[in-house]
Motif scaffolding. Structure first.
Motif, PDB file in Angstrom:
ATOM      1  N   PHE A 804      49.194  36.481  58.556  1.00  0.00           N
ATOM      2  CA  PHE A 804      50.372  36.719  58.901  1.00  0.00           C
ATOM      3  C   PHE A 804      50.530  38.482  59.198  1.00  0.00           C
ATOM      4  N   LEU A 805      49.691  39.123  60.013  1.00  0.00           N
ATOM      5  CA  LEU A 805      49.101  40.439  60.088  1.00  0.00           C
ATOM      6  C   LEU A 805      49.585  40.957  61.052  1.00  0.00           C
ATOM      7  N   GLN A 806      50.260  42.374  61.034  1.00  0.00           N
ATOM      8  CA  GLN A 806      50.874  42.475  63.083  1.00  0.00           C
ATOM      9  C   GLN A 806      49.652  42.880  63.166  1.00  0.00           C
ATOM     10  N   PRO A 807      50.107  42.218  64.466  1.00  0.00           N
ATOM     11  CA  PRO A 807      48.350  42.755  65.361  1.00  0.00           C
ATOM     12  C   PRO A 807      47.919  44.049  65.707  1.00  0.00           C
ATOM     13  N   GLY A 808      47.366  44.417  65.960  1.00  0.00           N
ATOM     14  CA  GLY A 808      47.107  46.182  65.856  1.00  0.00           C
ATOM     15  C   GLY A 808      47.518  46.950  64.751  1.00  0.00           C
ATOM     16  N   VAL A 809      48.029  46.312  63.716  1.00  0.00           N
ATOM     17  CA  VAL A 809      48.626  47.263  63.147  1.00  0.00           C
ATOM     18  C   VAL A 809      48.493  47.128  61.841  1.00  0.00           C
ATOM     19  N   GLY A 810      47.906  45.517  61.008  1.00  0.00           N
ATOM     20  CA  GLY A 810      48.070  45.154  60.042  1.00  0.00           C
ATOM     21  C   GLY A 810      46.540  45.114  59.262  1.00  0.00           C
ATOM     22  N   ASP A 811      45.836  45.162  58.543  1.00  0.00           N
ATOM     23  CA  ASP A 811      44.486  45.210  58.319  1.00  0.00           C
ATOM     24  C   ASP A 811      44.183  44.803  56.747  1.00  0.00           C
ATOM     25  N   ASP A 812      45.333  43.805  56.204  1.00  0.00           N
ATOM     26  CA  ASP A 812      44.953  43.997  55.039  1.00  0.00           C
ATOM     27  C   ASP A 812      44.271  43.015  54.880  1.00  0.00           C
ATOM     28  N   PHE A 813      43.419  42.451  53.789  1.00  0.00           N
ATOM     29  CA  PHE A 813      42.257  41.166  53.426  1.00  0.00           C
ATOM     30  C   PHE A 813      42.810  40.785  52.157  1.00  0.00           C
ATOM     31  N   VAL A 814      41.772  39.375  52.306  1.00  0.00           N
ATOM     32  CA  VAL A 814      41.837  39.427  50.605  1.00  0.00           C
ATOM     33  C   VAL A 814      40.719  38.706  50.012  1.00  0.00           C
ATOM     34  N   MET A 815      40.970  38.996  48.737  1.00  0.00           N
ATOM     35  CA  MET A 815      39.011  39.262  47.886  1.00  0.00           C
ATOM     36  C   MET A 815      39.574  38.663  46.629  1.00  0.00           C
ATOM     37  N   THR A 816      38.829  37.194  47.182  1.00  0.00           N
ATOM     38  CA  THR A 816      38.243  36.555  45.746  1.00  0.00           C
ATOM     39  C   THR A 816      37.183  37.284  44.603  1.00  0.00           C
ATOM     40  N   GLN A 817      37.790  37.156  43.183  1.00  0.00           N
ATOM     41  CA  GLN A 817      36.695  37.841  42.475  1.00  0.00           C
ATOM     42  C   GLN A 817      36.676  36.427  41.618  1.00  0.00           C
ATOM     43  N   ASN A 818      36.054  37.309  40.519  1.00  0.00           N
ATOM     44  CA  ASN A 818      35.367  36.172  39.348  1.00  0.00           C
ATOM     45  C   ASN A 818      36.484  37.073  38.233  1.00  0.00           C
ATOM     46  N   ARG A 819      36.094  36.037  37.311  1.00  0.00           N
ATOM     47  CA  ARG A 819      37.082  35.747  36.508  1.00  0.00           C
ATOM     48  C   ARG A 819      36.504  37.265  35.495  1.00  0.00           C
ATOM     49  N   GLY A 820      37.438  37.511  34.935  1.00  0.00           N
ATOM     50  CA  GLY A 820      38.192  39.480  34.099  1.00  0.00           C
ATOM     51  C   GLY A 820      36.699  38.818  32.736  1.00  0.00           C
ATOM     52  N   ARG A 821      36.697  39.518  32.070  1.00  0.00           N
ATOM     53  CA  ARG A 821      36.265  39.422  30.254  1.00  0.00           C
ATOM     54  C   ARG A 821      36.495  37.953  29.645  1.00  0.00           C
ATOM     55  N   GLN A 822      35.623  37.328  28.852  1.00  0.00           N
ATOM     56  CA  GLN A 822      36.384  36.531  28.060  1.00  0.00           C
ATOM     57  C   GLN A 822      36.061  36.067  26.500  1.00  0.00           C
ATOM     58  N   VAL A 823      36.065  36.068  25.640  1.00  0.00           N
ATOM     59  CA  VAL A 823      35.659  36.349  24.475  1.00  0.00           C
ATOM     60  C   VAL A 823      36.612  35.543  23.512  1.00  0.00           C
ATOM     61  N   PHE A 824      35.436  34.727  23.073  1.00  0.00           N
ATOM     62  CA  PHE A 824      35.753  33.119  22.274  1.00  0.00           C
ATOM     63  C   PHE A 824      35.612  33.376  20.807  1.00  0.00           C
ATOM     64  N   VAL A 825      36.640  32.547  19.654  1.00  0.00           N
ATOM     65  CA  VAL A 825      36.236  32.448  18.644  1.00  0.00           C
ATOM     66  C   VAL A 825      35.628  31.024  18.432  1.00  0.00           C
ATOM     67  N   GLN A 826      34.985  30.136  17.911  1.00  0.00           N
ATOM     68  CA  GLN A 826      34.137  29.061  18.311  1.00  0.00           C
ATOM     69  C   GLN A 826      34.059  29.412  16.911  1.00  0.00           C
ATOM     70  N   THR A 827      33.972  27.407  16.539  1.00  0.00           N
ATOM     71  CA  THR A 827      33.593  26.826  15.563  1.00  0.00           C
ATOM     72  C   THR A 827      32.775  25.289  15.954  1.00  0.00           C
ATOM     73  N   SER A 828      31.586  24.995  15.271  1.00  0.00           N
ATOM     74  CA  SER A 828      31.262  23.546  16.032  1.00  0.00           C
ATOM     75  C   SER A 828      30.685  23.430  14.608  1.00  0.00           C
ATOM     76  N   PHE A 829      30.532  21.532  14.391  1.00  0.00           N
ATOM     77  CA  PHE A 829      29.720  21.225  13.427  1.00  0.00           C
ATOM     78  C   PHE A 829      29.190  19.666  14.739  1.00  0.00           C
ATOM     79  N   ARG A 830      28.022  19.122  14.240  1.00  0.00           N
ATOM     80  CA  ARG A 830      27.123  18.085  13.477  1.00  0.00           C
ATOM     81  C   ARG A 830      26.537  17.535  13.324  1.00  0.00           C
ATOM     82  N   PHE A 831      26.624  15.917  12.715  1.00  0.00           N
ATOM     83  CA  PHE A 831      26.688  15.362  11.659  1.00  0.00           C
ATOM     84  C   PHE A 831      26.046  13.905  12.445  1.00  0.00           C
TER      85      PHE A 831
END
Length: 831
Positions: A804-831
């Motif tokens: 839905f851009l105005q012809p000859g005027v609009g020039d915006d575009f969509v940028m699909t990006q990655n996810r940003g920083r992720q910081v986890f604290v994790q605990t696990s066990f196995r027996f």
């Protein structure tokens, strides 16, 4: 020597029974009752990695295929639970998650299939536990309790069929263990405020039956945070997901084994649009949402900042939100975005030794997908409200319902002769029904009012429905595919092996298009005197196309010559071809191409041709210093003809499905691993050089571009990419270990679209992951601090024009990006 090498390629199945061995990255879970055999096979080398690149268990170092393998322990260490997170470990792998079409895209070496179209099979085949999944919506789902991920580069049509023109991404889930084990993992993520917990129990029920039950729940509160002032109910878009899996492994005799998997996935989110920012283009301003020839011109609202991870995703405008053609889960939600999906996956594999030298493998797959989502694809829009507030102004909404019912059956007969000759014969059958049912606002005519009655010329009245959508349409595509394949392995000498084969495929598709509803303001035009006649530009409610047919067949040969200089050095050269069937576009709208096809009865404009690949590669695989150092390399050259492409005309709001004339890819891949003399320290690295160019006429149709892309670099094709990883296990005491790990990935940048010579170029970037853990050396318990994308590097995966851009005027575009920083604290066990 001849017998030994023949068994490495075709006979390890009996010894390892379903692909069990110790990974060079970590010891991986084993199939029940196969542990002794696996340990025996790996006794001479703790760095053996088993892959199934030719539908047989072979060591990574001996198989003449370019494969990157990631063990389950590595996935756990970095809390990788999404297909997109794997990209930092595999150069030239690009994954996009989200969207209203196929729901995702996987590309390798610059070749993939559009995430816009749900009609395309993926050029990179997505294999889950031996079953090729036809829908890329599966990449939206997380994965867990994984034994191994293998990424095969280059055409793989001989053994994997269907698509696989660019490669295969294969995921193998964990199997029952020989002894009873219980494990659990829980983590909290600070940036997106996410909670994840999973657990499994696994062991022998009887001497012949093993079971594994596993489940995972993931809830993210702030998957997307919206820009301040966004008129939306959910200021933080979240998601939650549950996955449960049952695995049964039955081994009643030495000659028979059956393995059954049943998985259920439930995913809920706050909208189909993923992490998408809007670039304000050369004019530097947020272009308005230009509708109905300018009669409706809505301020966009976004701030043009593409790096702050704050998204302007408004709810639908009140004029458009209320009247959703029913039945739809979007009805009654007042334009608030959402998404829901349910997936049932079942797989039964049995292996039967018909004799000491012949084995039969059967793989039966069932996949049932039911997904629906709603979002406003204007990517902006607000109306001024009282006291400086903003009211929702989202336009271009749709509520796509995607349903898939897929049944596949594959049979393989494999020999295990002591001599120099062995073979594999196989057959594959697929029956698939895909339903794409969506209401859409392509014109947004309901800004003038909902659909009302229209008195018709010649008598009668087109009744008013009160719906505020432009139309509702349903594409049902039924696919039936049958293929036969055969391969042989011949030891010419003790050191020289010739292998190859051919696959014949016949695939037919039948699509029907029904349009039960079209807004009367579009379906009819004034005939004067207060009467109306059918519009020539739009279909009318109740349209049905009848069957639209497509059929194609193909023969795909492959041949490989391997020279084993010694036990630690192999050379290979391969000629390969690939085939991905064409089909019928299911994104055509009830205007323009579809209305013209209905008027003429000619639906050829909806047909896209089959995609083919041809080329080859040469490579070597080597180990040195007592097999503590591995160094592999491959040089490749492939030509892809009739590459299936879909783009979007943001001005006319039309999808353009076409075939690129030709894409030529060439380059070099290197891989290395080193178990250093320092106790517990190992290093690994990958490096890829890629040259991908359009080498024939390629002009996007429907006014997207008039520029011939012949000679331009392909999209999502970085010239250089690679990673280096270090893992260091430091003993602190007999029962305590400190683990330090890091992975740094580099990408030299790439073009993100395939429309013009001036498409957006993603600059070069680095990604850094890190892990600090302390726990028991045998994995009985562990406490970890994990960071993905530690430097919070944001990069663009794909781009496309903002609708839905105005012809000859609009020039915006969509940028699909990655996810940003992720910081986890994790605990696990196995027996």
């Amino acid at each position: 020597m001849t017998t030994l090498r023949a068994r490495n390629a075709f006979g390890m199945r009996r010894a390892l029974l379903c692909g069990v061995a110790l990974s060079g990255l970590a010891a991986m879970p084993s199939v029940a009752y196969a542990q002794d055999a696996a340990d025996t096979a790996a006794a001479d080398d703790d760095n053996v990695i088993i892959v199934q690149a030719r539908r047989q268990n072979e060591t990574l170092q001996e198989v003449p295929v370019t494969v990157t393998s990631i063990g389950g322990d590595t996935l756990q260490k970095y809390n990788i639970d999404n297909v997109a997170d794997v990209t930092s470990r595999v150069p030239t792998l690009n994954v996009q998650v989200g969207g209203s079409g196929s729901g995702g895209q996987i590309s390798l070496r610059g070749v993939g299939s559009s995430n816009i179209s749900a009609a395309f099979d993926s050029a990179v085949a997505f294999e889950f536990d031996g079953v090729i999944a036809s829908s890329m919506r599966l990449v939206q789902s997380g994965f867990f309790d994984v034994e191994q991920i293998d990424v095969l580069r280059g055409p793989q049509s001989l053994y994997f069929g269907k698509s696989a023109t660019a490669g295969v991404l294969s995921i193998r889930s964990a199997n029952p263990t020989a002894t009873w084990q219980v494990g659990s993992q829980a983590s909290y993520e600070f940036e997106e405020k996410g909670y994840l917990a999973n657990a499994f129990i696994s062991g022998p029920v009887t001497d012949t039956l093993g079971i594994r039950l596993a489940a995972q729940y993931n809830k993210i509160d702030e998957f997307q945070r919206l820009q301040a002032g966004t008129p939306a109910v959910n200021q933080e878009r979240g998601l939650k997901e549950f996955i449960g899996r049952l695995t049964l492994d039955w081994n009643p005799s030495e000659r028979f084994r059956a393995n059954f998997k049943l998985q259920y996935t439930k995913n809920e989110n706050d909208g189909a649009i993923g992490t998408a920012e809007i670039n304000c283009g050369a004019n530097g301003r947020a272009d308005s949402v230009f509708l109905l020839g300018g009669a409706v011109n809505i301020p966009a609202g976004y701030d043009c900042n593409t790096n702050d991870q704050r998204y302007f995703l408004p709810d639908a405008a009140a004029q458009l939100a209320a009247g959703v053609p029913t039945p739809s889960k979007a009805a009654g939600r007042n334009g608030v975005p959402f998404g829901e999906s349910e997936i049932w996956f079942g797989r039964l594999q049995f292996d039967l030794d018909l004799s000491d030298t012949l084995a039969l493998t059967s793989v039966t797959g069932l996949l049932n997908l039911n997904a629906v989502d709603f979002d406003s694809y204007s990517y902006g829009g607000f109306f001024p409200g009282p006291n400086g507030t903003r009211l929702p102004g989202g336009a271009g909404a749709s509520d796509p319902i995607n349903k898939l019912e897929q049944y596949t059956q594959e049979l393989r007969l494999t020999s295990d002769f002591d001599g120099s000759f062995n073979f594999m014969l196989g057959a594959f059958y697929e029956d698939r029904t895909f339903t794409f049912d969506t209401s859409q606002q392509g014109v947004n005519i309901s800004f003038f009012g909902p659909s009302g009655p229209r008195p018709l010329v010649g008598g009668g009245v087109a009744p008013g429905t009160g719906f505020t959508y432009d139309w509702d349409k349903t594409h049902i595509t039924k696919t039936e595919a049958l293929s036969f394949f055969g391969s042989v392995l011949f030891d010419i000498t003790d050191k020289l092996e010739l292998s190859g084969g051919v696959r014949w495929t016949d695939e037919s598709k039948v699509q029907t298009i029904s349009v039960p509803y079209v807004h009367n303001s579009l379906a009819y035009v004034s005939a004067g005197g207060g009467l109306f006649r059918p519009s020539p530009a739009f279909l009318q409610s109740g349209y049905f196309s009848g069957p639209i047919n497509f059929d194609d067949d193909n023969i795909s040969p492959e041949v490989t010559l391997k020279y084993q200089a010694n036990e630690d050095l192999n050379f290979f050269a391969s000629y390969k071809t690939g085939f991905k069937s064409g089909g019928i576009d299911n994104s055509a709208l009830p205007s323009n191409s579809l209305s013209q096809a209905a008027a003429t009865g000619d639906f050829s404009a909806l047909i896209f041709k089959s995609e083919k690949a041809e080329g080859g590669e040469v490579g070597f695989k080597s180990q040195w210093a007592g097999r503590s150092f591995t160094f592999n390399g491959t040089a490749f050259y492939y030509v892809f003809t009739d590459l299936q492409v879909q783009n979007f005309n943001a001005v006319s709001v039309q999808f353009a499905t076409s075939n690129a004339g030709e894409l030529t890819t060439k380059g070099i891949d290197f891989e290395s691993r080193w178990t250093t003399p320092v106790e517990g320290l190992s290093l690994s690295a990958n490096l890829s050089y890629l040259d991908a160019q359009y080498t024939d006429t390629f002009i996007q149709p429907l006014g997207i571009s008039t520029v011939d892309l012949n000679g331009r670099r392909g999209s999502q094709a970085p010239e250089w990419s690679g990673n280096i990883a270090a893992d260091w296990a430091i003993p602190l005491s007999d029962g305590l270990e400190l683990f330090l790990s890091t992975n740094a990935a580099y990408n030299s940048g790439y073009i993100t679209d395939e429309a013009t010579l001036n498409d957006y170029v993603q600059p070069s970037f680095w990604l850094l992951d890190a892990n600090v853990s302390i726990g028991d050396p045998d994995g009985k318990w562990r406490l970890s601090l994990i960071a993905q994308n530690l430097t919070d590097e944001i990069f663009t995966i794909t781009t496309g024009g903002r609708p839905f851009l105005q012809p000859g005027v609009g020039d915006d575009f969509v940028m699909t990006q990655n996810r940003g920083r992720q910081v986890f604290v994790q605990t696990s066990f196995r027996f």
